[in-house]
Every structure is written in structure tokens, then in C-alpha cells.
Design a protein around this motif. Structure first.
Motif, PDB file in Angstrom:
ATOM      1  N   GLY A  87       3.690 -57.236-127.731  1.00  0.00           N
ATOM      2  CA  GLY A  87       2.946 -57.672-126.478  1.00  0.00           C
ATOM      3  C   GLY A  87       2.112 -58.669-126.619  1.00  0.00           C
ATOM      4  N   LEU A  88       1.270 -58.683-127.858  1.00  0.00           N
ATOM      5  CA  LEU A  88       0.245 -59.574-128.212  1.00  0.00           C
ATOM      6  C   LEU A  88       1.149 -61.177-128.424  1.00  0.00           C
ATOM      7  CD1 LEU A  88      -2.150 -57.569-130.456  1.00  0.00           C
ATOM      8  CD2 LEU A  88      -2.460 -58.418-128.138  1.00  0.00           C
ATOM      9  N   LEU A  89       2.504 -60.879-129.068  1.00  0.00           N
ATOM     10  CA  LEU A  89       3.328 -62.039-129.301  1.00  0.00           C
ATOM     11  C   LEU A  89       3.649 -62.774-128.073  1.00  0.00           C
ATOM     12  CD1 LEU A  89       4.655 -61.055-132.656  1.00  0.00           C
ATOM     13  CD2 LEU A  89       2.901 -62.926-132.411  1.00  0.00           C
ATOM     14  N   ARG A  90       3.528 -62.025-126.867  1.00  0.00           N
ATOM     15  CA  ARG A  90       3.971 -62.214-125.653  1.00  0.00           C
ATOM     16  C   ARG A  90       5.512 -62.347-125.563  1.00  0.00           C
ATOM     17  NH1 ARG A  90      -0.027 -64.364-122.749  1.00  0.00           N
ATOM     18  NH2 ARG A  90       1.353 -65.230-121.053  1.00  0.00           N
ATOM     19  N   MET A  91       6.124 -61.320-126.137  1.00  0.00           N
ATOM     20  CA  MET A  91       7.613 -61.072-126.008  1.00  0.00           C
ATOM     21  C   MET A  91       8.068 -60.228-124.969  1.00  0.00           C
ATOM     22  SD  MET A  91       8.502 -62.722-128.759  1.00  0.00           S
ATOM     23  CE  MET A  91      10.025 -61.986-129.665  1.00  0.00           C
ATOM     24  N   GLY A  92       7.099 -59.783-124.235  1.00  0.00           N
ATOM     25  CA  GLY A  92       7.629 -58.885-123.091  1.00  0.00           C
ATOM     26  C   GLY A  92       8.625 -59.582-122.160  1.00  0.00           C
ATOM     27  N   ARG A  93       8.700 -60.819-121.816  1.00  0.00           N
ATOM     28  CA  ARG A  93       9.760 -61.387-120.997  1.00  0.00           C
ATOM     29  C   ARG A  93      11.123 -61.502-121.791  1.00  0.00           C
ATOM     30  NH1 ARG A  93       8.892 -61.896-115.639  1.00  0.00           N
ATOM     31  NH2 ARG A  93       6.860 -62.465-114.890  1.00  0.00           N
ATOM     32  N   LEU A  94      11.182 -61.382-122.921  1.00  0.00           N
ATOM     33  CA  LEU A  94      12.462 -61.557-123.801  1.00  0.00           C
ATOM     34  C   LEU A  94      13.232 -60.366-123.473  1.00  0.00           C
ATOM     35  CD1 LEU A  94      13.829 -62.709-126.079  1.00  0.00           C
ATOM     36  CD2 LEU A  94      12.648 -61.125-127.793  1.00  0.00           C
ATOM     37  N   THR A 258       4.014 -56.821-111.988  1.00  0.00           N
ATOM     38  CA  THR A 258       3.873 -56.428-113.263  1.00  0.00           C
ATOM     39  C   THR A 258       3.624 -57.546-114.187  1.00  0.00           C
ATOM     40  OG1 THR A 258       5.165 -54.455-112.823  1.00  0.00           O
ATOM     41  CG2 THR A 258       4.844 -55.165-115.228  1.00  0.00           C
ATOM     42  N   LYS A 259       2.429 -57.603-115.066  1.00  0.00           N
ATOM     43  CA  LYS A 259       2.361 -58.533-116.046  1.00  0.00           C
ATOM     44  C   LYS A 259       3.113 -57.959-117.415  1.00  0.00           C
ATOM     45  CE  LYS A 259      -2.184 -59.986-114.216  1.00  0.00           C
ATOM     46  NZ  LYS A 259      -3.580 -59.957-114.173  1.00  0.00           N
ATOM     47  N   TYR A 260       4.316 -58.513-117.646  1.00  0.00           N
ATOM     48  CA  TYR A 260       5.179 -57.883-118.600  1.00  0.00           C
ATOM     49  C   TYR A 260       4.609 -57.917-120.186  1.00  0.00           C
ATOM     50  CZ  TYR A 260       8.948 -57.903-115.142  1.00  0.00           C
ATOM     51  OH  TYR A 260       9.572 -57.384-114.086  1.00  0.00           O
ATOM     52  N   ASN A 261       3.972 -58.707-120.471  1.00  0.00           N
ATOM     53  CA  ASN A 261       3.300 -58.703-121.880  1.00  0.00           C
ATOM     54  C   ASN A 261       2.107 -57.705-121.760  1.00  0.00           C
ATOM     55  OD1 ASN A 261       4.791 -60.866-123.023  1.00  0.00           O
ATOM     56  ND2 ASN A 261       3.693 -62.246-121.686  1.00  0.00           N
ATOM     57  N   ALA A 262       1.213 -57.392-120.647  1.00  0.00           N
ATOM     58  CA  ALA A 262       0.049 -56.488-120.804  1.00  0.00           C
ATOM     59  C   ALA A 262       0.661 -55.356-120.712  1.00  0.00           C
ATOM     60  CB  ALA A 262      -0.712 -56.887-119.480  1.00  0.00           C
ATOM     61  N   GLU A 263       1.934 -55.112-119.698  1.00  0.00           N
ATOM     62  CA  GLU A 263       2.385 -53.794-119.830  1.00  0.00           C
ATOM     63  C   GLU A 263       3.157 -53.202-121.007  1.00  0.00           C
ATOM     64  OE1 GLU A 263       3.829 -50.367-118.067  1.00  0.00           O
ATOM     65  OE2 GLU A 263       2.378 -51.475-117.525  1.00  0.00           O
ATOM     66  N   LEU A 264       3.706 -54.317-121.634  1.00  0.00           N
ATOM     67  CA  LEU A 264       4.180 -53.963-123.067  1.00  0.00           C
ATOM     68  C   LEU A 264       3.054 -53.442-124.104  1.00  0.00           C
ATOM     69  CD1 LEU A 264       6.848 -53.460-125.061  1.00  0.00           C
ATOM     70  CD2 LEU A 264       6.557 -55.965-125.295  1.00  0.00           C
ATOM     71  N   THR A 265       2.053 -53.961-124.061  1.00  0.00           N
ATOM     72  CA  THR A 265       1.051 -53.774-124.956  1.00  0.00           C
ATOM     73  C   THR A 265       0.394 -52.622-124.477  1.00  0.00           C
ATOM     74  OG1 THR A 265       0.491 -55.978-125.272  1.00  0.00           O
ATOM     75  CG2 THR A 265      -1.416 -54.513-125.713  1.00  0.00           C
ATOM     76  N   ALA A 266       0.278 -52.118-123.192  1.00  0.00           N
ATOM     77  CA  ALA A 266      -0.201 -50.685-122.677  1.00  0.00           C
ATOM     78  C   ALA A 266       0.737 -49.726-123.261  1.00  0.00           C
ATOM     79  CB  ALA A 266      -0.271 -50.942-121.233  1.00  0.00           C
ATOM     80  N   GLN A 267       1.960 -50.027-123.037  1.00  0.00           N
ATOM     81  CA  GLN A 267       2.807 -48.858-123.410  1.00  0.00           C
ATOM     82  C   GLN A 267       2.739 -48.599-124.920  1.00  0.00           C
ATOM     83  OE1 GLN A 267       5.173 -46.792-121.747  1.00  0.00           O
ATOM     84  NE2 GLN A 267       4.358 -47.932-119.761  1.00  0.00           N
ATOM     85  N   GLY A 268       2.563 -49.760-125.871  1.00  0.00           N
ATOM     86  CA  GLY A 268       2.284 -49.416-127.110  1.00  0.00           C
ATOM     87  C   GLY A 268       1.018 -48.973-127.496  1.00  0.00           C
ATOM     88  N   VAL A 269      -0.174 -48.977-126.758  1.00  0.00           N
ATOM     89  CA  VAL A 269      -1.321 -48.185-126.908  1.00  0.00           C
ATOM     90  C   VAL A 269      -1.010 -46.782-126.410  1.00  0.00           C
ATOM     91  CG1 VAL A 269      -3.453 -47.854-125.979  1.00  0.00           C
ATOM     92  CG2 VAL A 269      -2.898 -50.120-126.347  1.00  0.00           C
ATOM     93  N   GLY A 270      -0.381 -46.423-125.358  1.00  0.00           N
ATOM     94  CA  GLY A 270       0.108 -45.389-125.191  1.00  0.00           C
ATOM     95  C   GLY A 270       0.714 -44.362-126.247  1.00  0.00           C
ATOM     96  N   ASN A 271       1.852 -45.108-126.671  1.00  0.00           N
ATOM     97  CA  ASN A 271       2.788 -44.632-127.833  1.00  0.00           C
ATOM     98  C   ASN A 271       1.770 -44.208-129.190  1.00  0.00           C
ATOM     99  OD1 ASN A 271       5.171 -43.707-126.881  1.00  0.00           O
ATOM    100  ND2 ASN A 271       5.720 -46.108-126.505  1.00  0.00           N
ATOM    101  N   THR A 272       1.040 -45.357-129.294  1.00  0.00           N
ATOM    102  CA  THR A 272      -0.019 -44.977-130.582  1.00  0.00           C
ATOM    103  C   THR A 272      -0.665 -43.864-130.300  1.00  0.00           C
ATOM    104  OG1 THR A 272      -0.056 -47.569-130.877  1.00  0.00           O
ATOM    105  CG2 THR A 272      -1.796 -46.257-132.215  1.00  0.00           C
ATOM    106  N   VAL A 273      -1.138 -43.594-129.283  1.00  0.00           N
ATOM    107  CA  VAL A 273      -2.187 -42.327-129.018  1.00  0.00           C
ATOM    108  C   VAL A 273      -1.144 -41.200-129.215  1.00  0.00           C
ATOM    109  CG1 VAL A 273      -3.618 -41.086-127.495  1.00  0.00           C
ATOM    110  CG2 VAL A 273      -3.887 -43.496-127.797  1.00  0.00           C
TER     111      VAL A 273
END
Length: 580
Positions: A87-94, A258-273
Motif C-alpha cells: 500500500g505504501l508503495l502504491r501498488m493497490g491499482r496493480l 475507494t482509495k485503493y492504496n489506502a484500502e490495501l494499507t488498511a487491510q494490512g493493518v487489520g491483518n497485522t493486528v
């Protein structure tokens, strides 16, 4: 109101997915709570709801069987960190660039093993293992269930659950709006309790006691290739499913996109928790998200509150969950697997695009026969090959007149079409005067260009009277024209041709030369009828295409006309009228 609807839809799914994953039901509830409270607060999507995903249940079951429940936490935590990095690398759209047929095949490939595995749970029996092992064991499963009274009762509950899930949406009026999974759970628990059926029920302990902070020592196991492969698989599948779900949810409402990169980062935070607490992996879930939109949600508050209600239920009323039959939850998941499989999509895709349908079928079969990651890779490989073949479409027009022949090439010439190109060139190799016009190509790759140039050189050495090769965008020495590279051509002498006459026989003295004609200005193009006896060539015989100006060295030049035996890239070609 929307938050309560989402809670009622999500609760039975969290419990059922946990049971299908081979872990305690409380771990599924913890993932649902994190998906609501933690991910719900984060930026990305406004209406998308996250929680444990049915699509990962089969993978988790296989992983838990081999490595134990204790390794789920480190793997999910590592996958979450990978998602944050993406998400931080802005790969959401990929992830949106993945072929739709691969995605649909992936979902179908997830649905089939899920249905096969839950068919055993419907009859209170442990599944055998892989999808193919479960498939081959179905006849024995049915026979055993019919001979055992307890398994027969479980089968009846499971069939009732499946039937209600399929038919409840057809019930008219407000009653039909009740979530089918909730109805099935309540009805199944009531029937089991009132009839005193001897069937397996969900085992739920204290929610707080189920929380086990991941032991850092477990991260040493990430060096195991099998464990590392599971991290990559969780990362790819969870990210893809979440972002595809986001795209589908965005089509359901007119609110913020939806902001895809932000959503990907949010999913990552959720899975980390979730990984820290040793819970199941999470994704955005289309069933809960669509229920959220349809219930009239307007802000993020509904998805946050659904997590709060789930937390309260898990802390205050865990005993109620112990009344739910496992067969009922399995029936709900069989229905979820059928929706993922979506058999109607296969004939629809076949009617729309047979090539994409083949990709979809290959992806599904590969997942069922191997595993999710290898199946998706196989599907992507077939999709890439299909795209390459379609981008390499080439049209070859062949005109023959006596000892002269002409090939006109249009489309895209890549190495995938090299055999056809070679066949076409060989078909005119026995002619004394040949012309190959490749200026109509949109793309000419190195392999095909080399083949054309090599063939022309061989024709010259073989003693052909005249060889003419028009290449798109060529300039002396392989450079490009200064003004319009697409209209500068590399040519070898060839007889003039018209659309009606094909290629006229032409027998000049054997020679091999290069000529360049710039056609960026229509007024500068040579016309074959400008001067009788002076050969000019227009490769397409109609306006709007580059022309080649013949250059014949020697004393045969016409008076008043400018001729060159070669044109340097820095000096424009001279036209028959003396204009540059």
C-alpha cells in the motif's frame, strides 16, 4: 440500523468460517471484531466491511493441519506487513490489472474445494484432505451417513440450511429481507434443542481466553519455504479479494469512491493486528459489504458499530453460540461456495469470449487439482499467452503476377507470428522481382524485422532481379526520421504496382540499393504517373500512405530531375520536382 444488519449477517459467517478453517470459533469472531473496529476507522473504503473470508478457509485448514494453529499468527502478521508495504508503495491499482477471467476462475476454484470440504461437515464427518480426495470420498461419505442415525440428523439439518439459503431471497415482503444465514442459525439451533438431536455443535470458550499473543519464536519458521509460500499466498489472495470487492461495492452506491492504496494499507493493518492476536486472516467481504449498502449505510459508522456489537456478543453471550449445530454452519458455507463457484458465469463467459472462458476454466481446474497459488499462476500464464496472441494478429496479402510478387503486411508482427511470416516469404522466394510492404504494421518486433532483412539479403544473393523491402519507421543506420518517424521507410528497389494490377513485371538491371522517402507532406509525395519512364512507387497506391522514391544510379537520369544514389539521414530526399 445498518450496523445491526451487518452484525447479524457477519456473526454466523465468522463462526462458520472458523469451523471450516479448523480453528476455534472465537478466532473467527476476533477477526470480525478487528475488521469492524480497527479497519473500520482507517481510510480507504467507506462502506466495505472486513472479516474472515470463506475463500481462505480451505488454505487455513490445510496449513493448520500441517503446521498447527500456533503458526497462523506469524503467517497472518507477516502477510499484513506485506500488505502495508504494498500500500505504501502504491501498488493497490496493480491488482486491478489482473484479467477478470483469472479472478472469476480463482473464485470458482475457491468455491469448489469449499463445497467439497463442507459436504463432510454437513454429515458430521471430518474431511479427507485435498479437494480431489474429498471428491473421490463422497460415495463412501453418503453411505456412512445413511447408516448412522446421528449423521442422518446432521444431514437433514445441513440440507435444510442449504435449501433455505437458496430459497429465502424469494420470500416476498419484509420477512424476505431477514438475512438467510441468521434465520438458518436460529432455526437450526431451535430444532436441535427441541428435538434433542445428537449432532455436533459449535464449541466456544471465553473470548478473552482465546486471545494468544503471537510468540516471536514462531517467526523463525518463516524461513521454511512452505510457510513463506503461505505468506505470499495470503498476501496476494487477501489483497486481490479485498480490492475486487471494493470495485464491486463502488458500483452499488454513489458515495465516496475507494482509495485503493489506502484500502490495501488498511487491510494490512487489520491483518497485522489479527496476526498479533493469533486470529484468522481477513479480507473485505462482499456479502457483508453489500448488506451494509443495502441497509442504507451512509458513513463508516455502521461498519465500526458492527464490530462493537460482535465484541459485546462474544463477551456477554458466548454460551448461545454453543447451541448452533456444525451441520447448519456447513450448509451456510456450501451455499457460499456455490456463489463463489457461480456456474452460470462459465457459459456466459463462453458466449462473450471463448478465449477468456478457456482462461477461466484452466484457472479453476488448476486450483482444484493443485492449490490456490499454483492455480492462479497457471491462469495468469494462460491469460498472458492469450493476450500476446491477440496482440500479434497479422494480415498478409499476397499478389502474384508472372515473375513478380508482392506481400502487404498489416497488424502486429511479433515472434509469435514468425512461422506464418516465414511461410509467406518462402511462398514468393522463387520470383525474380519481389516486394514486401510492411509499412502497414502497427508493431514490428526485432525477431520479425531481422527475418525480413535477412530474407531480403538472401534474395539478393540468390540473384533476384529486384528486391524491395518497406519497413515502418526505419531511417538510415537504424535511426529515426527527424520529423515523423512513422513515415520514413527503408526500401529496396521494386517494380511499380497498382491495386487493380497487382505487381507489374519489371526487369531492370540486377541491383540492390536503398532509398528513403519522407512523406510527411502530401505535396512532396512521388506519384507513379508524374513522369513516364521514371519509376516511382507508392506502396499503398492511395493517398495518406508513405511513398518510396526510386533512385537509380547511373546516366539514365531524366533531365531536369534531381536524383541521388543515397540519402543521408541529415539530408532530406529530393522529390521529382526538385523540392526537398
Amino acid at each position: 440500523m445498518a450496523s445491526l444488519v451487518v452484525f447479524l449477517v457477519a456473526l454466523p459467517l465468522c463462526i462458520g468460517i472458523a469451523a471450516a478453517s479448523g480453528v476455534p470459533a472465537s478466532l473467527g469472531i476476533i477477526t470480525g471484531i478487528v475488521g469492524g473496529i480497527v479497519v473500520g476507522f482507517l481510510p480507504g473504503s467507506t462502506f466495505q466491511v472486513s472479516g474472515p473470508a470463506a475463500g481462505l478457509a480451505v488454505l487455513v485448514m490445510e496449513f493448520v493441519t500441517e503446521h498447527g494453529v500456533g503458526m497462523v499468527g506469524p503467517v497472518v502478521l507477516a502477510a499484513g506487513l506485506c500488505q502495508i508495504l504494498l500500500g505504501l508503495l502504491r501498488m493497490g491499482r496493480l491488482f486491478q490489472s489482473i484479467s477478470v477471467s483469472v479472478v472469476q476462475g480463482m473464485l470458482a476454484g475457491i468455491g469448489v474445494p469449499l463445497m467439497l470440504g463442507q459436504a463432510y461437515a454437513v454429515m458430521d464427518t471430518d474431511q479427507r484432505g485435498s479437494a480431489m480426495e474429498n471428491l473421490t470420498g463422497l460415495p463412501d461419505l453418503v453411505g456412512d451417513a445413511l447408516d448412522d442415525p446421528g449423521k442422518r440428523a446432521a444431514l437433514l439439518l445441513g440440507v435444510m440450511s442449504i435449501a433455505l439459503c437458496f430459497l429465502w431471497k424469494k420470500v416476498p415482503g419484509p420477512l424476505g429481507k431477514m438475512p438467510a444465514p441468521l434465520l438458518v442459525v436460529v432455526l437450526g439451533a431451535a430444532v436441535t434443542g427441541l428435538a434433542g438431536l445428537d449432532v455436533k455443535t459449535v464449541k466456544v470458550g471465553n473470548l478473552l481466553d482465546s486471545v494468544h499473543v503471537t510468540d516471536p519464536a514462531g517467526f523463525g519458521e518463516l524461513a521454511d519455504p512452505a510457510v513463506l509460500t503461505m505468506v505470499v499466498t495470503f498476501t496476494v489472495i487477501a489483497s486481490a479479494e479485498s480490492l475486487f470487492s471494493a470495485a464491486a461495492v463502488d458500483r452499488m452506491h454513489t458515495g465516496p469512491r475507494t482509495k485503493y492504496n489506502a484500502e490495501l494499507t488498511a487491510q494490512g493493518v487489520g491483518n497485522t493486528v489479527c496476526g498479533v492476536f493469533g486470529a484468522l486472516p481477513m479480507t473485505a467481504v462482499i456479502v457483508r459489504s453489500s448488506a451494509n449498502v443495502q441497509a442504507g449505510a451512509r458513513t463508516k459508522l455502521s461498519r465500526i458499530l458492527h464490530g462493537v456489537w460482535m465484541l459485546g456478543f462474544g463477551l456477554l453471550l458466548p454460551g448461545l453460540l454453543g447451541m448452533i449445530p456444525v451441520a447448519v454452519l456447513a450448509g451456510i458455507l456450501v451455499h457460499a461456495g456455490w456463489k463463489l463457484f457461480n456456474p452460470a458465469a462459465f457459459p456466459a463467459m463462453w458466449r462473450s469470449d471463448r478465449g477468456e472462458a478457456v482462461v477461466m476454466i484452466v484457472t479453476t481446474l488448476a486450483i482444484v487439482l493443485t492449490n490456490l497459488l499454483e492455480g492462479v499462476v497457471a491462469g495468469l500464464g494462460v491469460a498472458i499467452v492469450l493476450a500476446a496472441l491477440r496482440m500479434s494478429r497479422i494480415t498478409i496479402r499476397r499478389t502474384v503476377d508472372g515473375g513478380s510478387a508482392r506481400l502487404e503486411l498489416k497488424g502486429n508482427a511479433t515472434f509469435l507470428r514468425l512461422p506464418r511470416l516465414i511461410e509467406a516469404l518462402e511462398s514468393i522466394s522463387d520470383r525474380s522481382v519481389v516486394q514486401v510492404d510492411a509499412t502497414g504494421l502497427s508493431h514490428l518486433d526485432h525477431a520479425c524485422r531481422s527475418q525480413l532483412e535477412s530474407w531480403a539479403e538472401q534474395q539478393r544473393k540468390a540473384g533476384s532481379d529486384r528486391v524491395d523491402l518497406f519497413l515502418p519507421g526505419a531511417a538510415p543506420g537504424g535511426g529515426k526520421g527527424e520529423e515523423d518517424p512513422s513515415t520514413v521507410e527503408l526500401t529496396l528497389p521494386v517494380p511499380p504496382a497498382t491495386a487493380s494490377e497487382g505487381v507489374r513485371p519489371y526487369a531492370p538491371e540486377p541491383q540492390y540499393s536503398h532509398a528513403y522517402a519522407a512523406a510527411e507532406d502530401p505535396a512532396h509525395r512521388a506519384h507513379p504517373h508524374d513522369h513516364p519512364g521514371h519509376p516511382h512507387e507508392h506502396p499503398h497506391d492511395h493517398p495518406g500512405h508513405p511513398a518510396a522514391h526510386r533512385h537509380h544510379p547511373g546516366p539514365a537520369a531524366h533531365p531536369g530531375h534531381a536524383h541521388d544514389t543515397g540519402v543521408h539521414p541529415s539530408h532530406p530526399a529530393t522529390t521529382p520536382h526538385g523540392r526537398p
